[in-house]
Design a protein around this motif. Structure first.
Motif, PDB file in Angstrom:
ATOM      1  N   GLY A 173       0.815  -1.219   0.000  1.00  0.00           N
ATOM      2  CA  GLY A 173       0.000   0.000   0.000  1.00  0.00           C
ATOM      3  C   GLY A 173       0.845   1.265   0.000  1.00  0.00           C
ATOM      4  N   HIS A 174       2.120   1.114   0.325  1.00  0.00           N
ATOM      5  CA  HIS A 174       2.973   2.298   0.456  1.00  0.00           C
ATOM      6  C   HIS A 174       4.090   2.348  -0.576  1.00  0.00           C
ATOM      7  CE1 HIS A 174       0.625   3.310   3.912  1.00  0.00           C
ATOM      8  NE2 HIS A 174       0.717   2.034   4.246  1.00  0.00           N
ATOM      9  N   ILE A 175       3.875   1.672  -1.702  1.00  0.00           N
ATOM     10  CA  ILE A 175       4.794   1.905  -2.817  1.00  0.00           C
ATOM     11  C   ILE A 175       4.332   3.214  -3.465  1.00  0.00           C
ATOM     12  CG2 ILE A 175       5.449  -0.497  -3.253  1.00  0.00           C
ATOM     13  CD1 ILE A 175       3.327  -0.645  -5.449  1.00  0.00           C
ATOM     14  N   ARG A 181      -1.202  13.243   0.112  1.00  0.00           N
ATOM     15  CA  ARG A 181      -0.500  12.819   1.320  1.00  0.00           C
ATOM     16  C   ARG A 181      -1.110  11.518   1.842  1.00  0.00           C
ATOM     17  NH1 ARG A 181       4.279  14.607   2.992  1.00  0.00           N
ATOM     18  NH2 ARG A 181       3.704  16.809   2.937  1.00  0.00           N
ATOM     19  N   CYS A 182      -0.229  10.603   2.250  1.00  0.00           N
ATOM     20  CA  CYS A 182      -0.677   9.301   2.772  1.00  0.00           C
ATOM     21  C   CYS A 182      -0.593   9.311   4.293  1.00  0.00           C
ATOM     22  CB  CYS A 182       0.218   8.216   2.194  1.00  0.00           C
ATOM     23  SG  CYS A 182      -0.166   6.549   2.758  1.00  0.00           S
ATOM     24  N   ASN A 183      -1.319   8.409   4.946  1.00  0.00           N
ATOM     25  CA  ASN A 183      -1.262   8.253   6.406  1.00  0.00           C
ATOM     26  C   ASN A 183       0.145   8.003   6.921  1.00  0.00           C
ATOM     27  OD1 ASN A 183      -3.884   8.629   7.064  1.00  0.00           O
ATOM     28  ND2 ASN A 183      -4.453   6.454   6.847  1.00  0.00           N
ATOM     29  N   CYS A 184       0.990   7.408   6.077  1.00  0.00           N
ATOM     30  CA  CYS A 184       2.349   7.067   6.506  1.00  0.00           C
ATOM     31  C   CYS A 184       3.265   8.280   6.467  1.00  0.00           C
ATOM     32  CB  CYS A 184       2.913   5.943   5.643  1.00  0.00           C
ATOM     33  SG  CYS A 184       3.376   6.477   3.975  1.00  0.00           S
ATOM     34  N   GLY A 185       2.797   9.392   5.914  1.00  0.00           N
ATOM     35  CA  GLY A 185       3.613  10.601   5.851  1.00  0.00           C
ATOM     36  C   GLY A 185       4.164  10.883   4.461  1.00  0.00           C
ATOM     37  N   GLY A 188       1.555  10.251  -2.392  1.00  0.00           N
ATOM     38  CA  GLY A 188       1.234   9.472  -3.583  1.00  0.00           C
ATOM     39  C   GLY A 188       1.432   7.974  -3.455  1.00  0.00           C
ATOM     40  N   CYS A 189       1.310   7.454  -2.211  1.00  0.00           N
ATOM     41  CA  CYS A 189       1.376   5.999  -2.028  1.00  0.00           C
ATOM     42  C   CYS A 189       0.186   5.363  -2.754  1.00  0.00           C
ATOM     43  CB  CYS A 189       1.282   5.634  -0.555  1.00  0.00           C
ATOM     44  SG  CYS A 189       2.728   6.095   0.392  1.00  0.00           S
ATOM     45  N   TRP A 190       0.338   4.058  -3.010  1.00  0.00           N
ATOM     46  CA  TRP A 190      -0.724   3.339  -3.714  1.00  0.00           C
ATOM     47  C   TRP A 190      -2.061   3.500  -2.989  1.00  0.00           C
ATOM     48  CZ3 TRP A 190      -0.867  -2.665  -4.777  1.00  0.00           C
ATOM     49  CH2 TRP A 190      -1.665  -2.906  -5.909  1.00  0.00           C
TER      50      TRP A 190
HETATM   51 ZN    ZN Z   1       1.898   5.537   2.536  1.00  0.00          ZN
END
Ligand code: ZN
Length: 331
Positions: free
Chosen positions: A169-171, A179-183, A186-188
């Motif tokens: 999910g974070h590629i 912005r993704c939850n991981c910081g 544009g993560c998947w």
């Molecule tokens: Zn992410």
């Protein structure tokens, strides 16, 4: 897995919103199943207490004692190290950092415990009992509020150096994306998950797009979810269809990356959004086919996950079973 029928394992699928517990035998048949709410906001102690209570209810239901359980598998939401039993962090369990979850549960329940990432557990479940039986190279993808996965290489779950592999999910799909939850950006999962789909819809609605989506959300923008958008799309809403198709596009871009990287024989798709069927997955397959290396794409078959909501809990149980079996072999 070649165990006698009396071998019993307990699977725990710890999610951010629910805890599923099941007593299962080596064939993946559930003798008991308990479902409860995760008191995530009440902190770690409360969640651990709920796990123990759920386990006790499941054992009661199956009419067994803790000593009848050979091992326990725990699927946890977040990157974890199956060798050390540490859950590094969890986007769904606020405040959980470097928790020695395996040892804590082992102490509470007095049985051998094995820890695994929840999406990895689901992949293990599909491998032993579901849509990937007999397939040695496959990728399991779950698309719901986020995107998770599990990668099997030559019949084995690929976990990487410290167990955090397959955080698919974070590629990065778009380096300038949302912005993704991981910081990261544009993560998947920031582009192709149910959360991303709902976010896009809300944005378009706020900008005045013409759509019937709000009708299915009780005219409350907060209630615009992937499910609501799907319903609108089924009733012919143009914007809903366009947004699902866009989600399918990004899903396909990510799949093309995975196909080029791992040359899987099968891609198993689970999670809530897989219920959208061809409207989403047809687009994803087409885009993956356009972007992936042709010979690699041609050998992949795309199938739906078979175990549904039980994939995580059965996978956690199967993981524990596999661990105790290999321990015995290695002795
Ligand atoms: Zn992410």
């Amino acid at each position: 897995m070649n165990k006698e029928s009396e071998t019993l394992v307990l699977g725990i699928d710890l999610g951010g919103t629910k805890i599923l517990t099941a007593v299962a035998n080596f064939r993946g048949e559930m003798l008991a199943r308990d479902h409860s709410i995760t008191p995530a906001a009440m902190g770690q102690e409360a969640v651990l207490r709920s796990i123990v209570e759920s386990v006790n209810r499941a054992m009661d239901q199956a009419g067994i004692l803790p000593t009848d359980i050979d091992a326990i598998g725990v699927g946890a939401p977040g990157p974890s190290n199956p060798d050390t039993g540490i859950l590094f962090t969890s986007p769904n369990l606020p405040g959980w950092v470097n928790v020695p979850l395996r040892d804590i549960i082992e102490k509470e329940l007095g049985r051998k415990v094995f820890l695994i990432n929840d999406a990895n557990a689901a992949a293990v479940g599909e491998f032993y009992y579901g849509a990937a039986q007999g397939v040695r190279d496959f990728i399991y993808i779950t698309v719901s509020t986020g995107i998770g996965g599990g990668i099997f290489i030559d019949g084995k779950l690929f976990t990487g150096a410290i167990g955090t592999a397959a955080e698919i999910g974070h590629i990065t799909i778009d380096d300038k994306g949302p912005r993704c939850n991981c910081g990261n950006r544009g993560c998947w999962e920031a582009l192709a998950s149910g959360t991303a789909l709902a976010r896009e819809a809300r944005e378009r609605i706020s900008r005045g797009a013409e759509t019937s989506i709000m009708k299915y959300a009780e005219d409350d923008i907060e209630k615009v979810t992937a499910e609501v958008i799907h319903r609108a799309a089924e009733h012919g809403d143009t914007l809903a269809r366009e947004l699902i198709s866009q989600t399918g596009y990004y899903l396909g871009v990510g799949m093309a990356n995975l196909i080029n990287l791992f040359n899987p024989e099968r891609i198993v798709i689970g999670g809530g959004l897989s219920g959208m069927g061809e409207m989403l997955l047809g687009v994803a397959r087409r885009v993956a086919g356009e972007r992936a290396y042709r010979v690699a794409f041609e050998v992949v078959d795309f199938v739906s996950a078979k175990l549904g909501r039980n994939s995580g809990v059965l996978g956690a149980a199967a993981f524990a079973l596999q661990k105790i079996s290999s321990d015995q072999v290695n002795k």
